[in-house]
Design an enzyme around this catalytic site. Structure first.
Site, PDB file in Angstrom:
ATOM      1  N   HIS A 180     -17.653  12.705   3.241  1.00 37.79           N
ATOM      2  CA  HIS A 180     -17.934  14.122   2.970  1.00 37.79           C
ATOM      3  C   HIS A 180     -18.143  14.335   1.460  1.00 37.79           C
ATOM      4  O   HIS A 180     -19.065  15.040   1.038  1.00 37.79           O
ATOM      5  CB  HIS A 180     -16.751  15.003   3.418  1.00 37.79           C
TER       6      HIS A 180
ATOM      7  N   LYS B 135      -7.126  25.610  17.758  1.00 34.03           N
ATOM      8  CA  LYS B 135      -7.180  24.162  17.584  1.00 34.03           C
ATOM      9  C   LYS B 135      -6.008  23.684  16.729  1.00 34.03           C
ATOM     10  O   LYS B 135      -5.605  24.355  15.784  1.00 34.03           O
ATOM     11  CB  LYS B 135      -8.514  23.801  16.906  1.00 34.03           C
TER      12      LYS B 135
ATOM     13  N   ARG C 244     -24.920  10.098   9.970  1.00 34.16           N
ATOM     14  CA  ARG C 244     -24.442   8.713   9.969  1.00 34.16           C
ATOM     15  C   ARG C 244     -25.146   7.855  11.000  1.00 34.16           C
ATOM     16  O   ARG C 244     -25.217   6.638  10.864  1.00 34.16           O
ATOM     17  CB  ARG C 244     -22.939   8.675  10.303  1.00 34.16           C
TER      18      ARG C 244
ATOM     19  N   SER D 220     -13.527  11.397  10.163  1.00 33.23           N
ATOM     20  CA  SER D 220     -12.201  12.030  10.091  1.00 33.23           C
ATOM     21  C   SER D 220     -11.344  11.608  11.279  1.00 33.23           C
ATOM     22  O   SER D 220     -10.144  11.397  11.137  1.00 33.23           O
ATOM     23  CB  SER D 220     -12.338  13.558  10.084  1.00 33.23           C
TER      24      SER D 220
HETATM   25  P1  ADP Z   1     -15.873  18.242  11.563  1.00 34.25           P
HETATM   26  O1  ADP Z   1     -14.970  18.102  10.378  1.00 34.25           O
HETATM   27  O2  ADP Z   1     -16.353  19.624  11.833  1.00 34.25           O
HETATM   28  O3  ADP Z   1     -15.412  17.481  12.766  1.00 34.25           O
HETATM   29  P2  ADP Z   1     -17.408  16.113  10.671  1.00 34.25           P
HETATM   30  O4  ADP Z   1     -16.344  15.546   9.833  1.00 34.25           O
HETATM   31  O5  ADP Z   1     -17.823  15.298  11.858  1.00 34.25           O
HETATM   32  O6  ADP Z   1     -17.157  17.554  11.138  1.00 34.25           O
HETATM   33  O7  ADP Z   1     -18.671  16.362   9.817  1.00 34.25           O
HETATM   34  C1  ADP Z   1     -18.993  17.348   8.895  1.00 34.25           C
HETATM   35  C2  ADP Z   1     -20.327  16.866   8.325  1.00 34.25           C
HETATM   36  O8  ADP Z   1     -20.077  15.735   7.514  1.00 34.25           O
HETATM   37  C3  ADP Z   1     -21.344  16.419   9.382  1.00 34.25           C
HETATM   38  O9  ADP Z   1     -22.641  16.740   8.964  1.00 34.25           O
HETATM   39  C4  ADP Z   1     -21.149  14.929   9.413  1.00 34.25           C
HETATM   40  O10 ADP Z   1     -22.299  14.235   9.866  1.00 34.25           O
HETATM   41  C5  ADP Z   1     -20.884  14.654   7.942  1.00 34.25           C
HETATM   42  N1  ADP Z   1     -20.140  13.412   7.744  1.00 34.25           N
HETATM   43  C6  ADP Z   1     -18.934  13.069   8.249  1.00 34.25           C
HETATM   44  N2  ADP Z   1     -18.580  11.836   7.852  1.00 34.25           N
HETATM   45  C7  ADP Z   1     -19.599  11.370   7.075  1.00 34.25           C
HETATM   46  C8  ADP Z   1     -19.864  10.140   6.388  1.00 34.25           C
HETATM   47  N3  ADP Z   1     -18.997   9.133   6.424  1.00 34.25           N
HETATM   48  N4  ADP Z   1     -21.028  10.025   5.703  1.00 34.25           N
HETATM   49  C9  ADP Z   1     -21.916  11.055   5.692  1.00 34.25           C
HETATM   50  N5  ADP Z   1     -21.751  12.227   6.317  1.00 34.25           N
HETATM   51  C10 ADP Z   1     -20.601  12.390   7.005  1.00 34.25           C
END
Ligand code: ADP
Length: 160
Positions: free
Chosen positions: A18, A42, A91, A133
């Site tokens: 992120h 949640k 990703r 995450s």
């Molecule tokens: P949430 O926290 O709502 O579950 P995510 O963590 O899956 O969402 O993702 C928030 C955004 O960050 C999404 O666009 C996701 O694709 C992106 N993202 C998450 N992890 C990575 C990573 N390792 N590299 C690039 N983008 C990421």
């Protein structure tokens, strides 16, 4: 008009993946808001306030980045903030399919409300593409070390 981008997510926790996406989007925007979506139904692993403080600590040297919690529809938050862009990272092809549907629906909803919110994507860094995450939470739950996936992880407090 100010160019404002919103990076939404639950960020439970905010990982190096992120962080990299935000840093790479920054030069394109006057302001970037990292928007922590809060769903009262949640259960999160990490406390909301500590997640916010954690993200703030990562960008304290970047005056154009701010962190806010929001509830409800992401496009409504964008309209309130007068932000024209949603920022996302990709990703995998699974991310692409999921993000495509959401981006198209968000464009449709926002069109109906006046200003179209466009979604912009950056490809994950090849060294960070495996980080998610949910896997980080799994490692933490099993007492593993998450320091290589999360900067300043010591600021995160586990919900009891
Ligand atoms: P949430 O926290 O709502 O579950 P995510 O963590 O899956 O969402 O993702 C928030 C955004 O960050 C999404 O666009 C996701 O694709 C992106 N993202 C998450 N992890 C990575 C990573 N390792 N590299 C690039 N983008 C990421």
């Amino acid at each position: 008009m100010e160019r404002i981008g919103i990076f939404p997510g639950s960020f439970d926790p905010f990982t190096k993946g992120h962080e990299d996406i935000v840093r790479r989007f920054l030069p394109q925007f006057d302001r970037v808001i990292i928007a922590l979506g809060v769903n009262s139904k949640k259960k999160y692993m990490f406390d909301t306030d500590s997640r916010i403080e954690h993200i703030e600590s990562l960008f304290k040297a970047c005056p154009t980045v701010s962190v806010e919690a929001y509830e409800g529809l992401t496009v409504d938050f964008c309209q309130r903030k007068k932000a024209g862009y949603l920022l996302r990272g990709l990703r995998s092809s699974a991310d692409f399919e999921f993000e495509k549907a959401i981006a198209q629906m968000n464009a449709d909803i926002s069109k109906g409300e006046g200003n179209v919110v466009e979604t912009l994507f950056l490809m994950t860094d090849k060294n960070l593409s495996a980080i998610s995450s949910s896997i980080v939470r799994e490692i933490k739950k099993n007492n593993g070390n998450i320091a290589q996936f999360v900067t300043n992880e010591e600021l995160l407090i586990i919900n009891t």
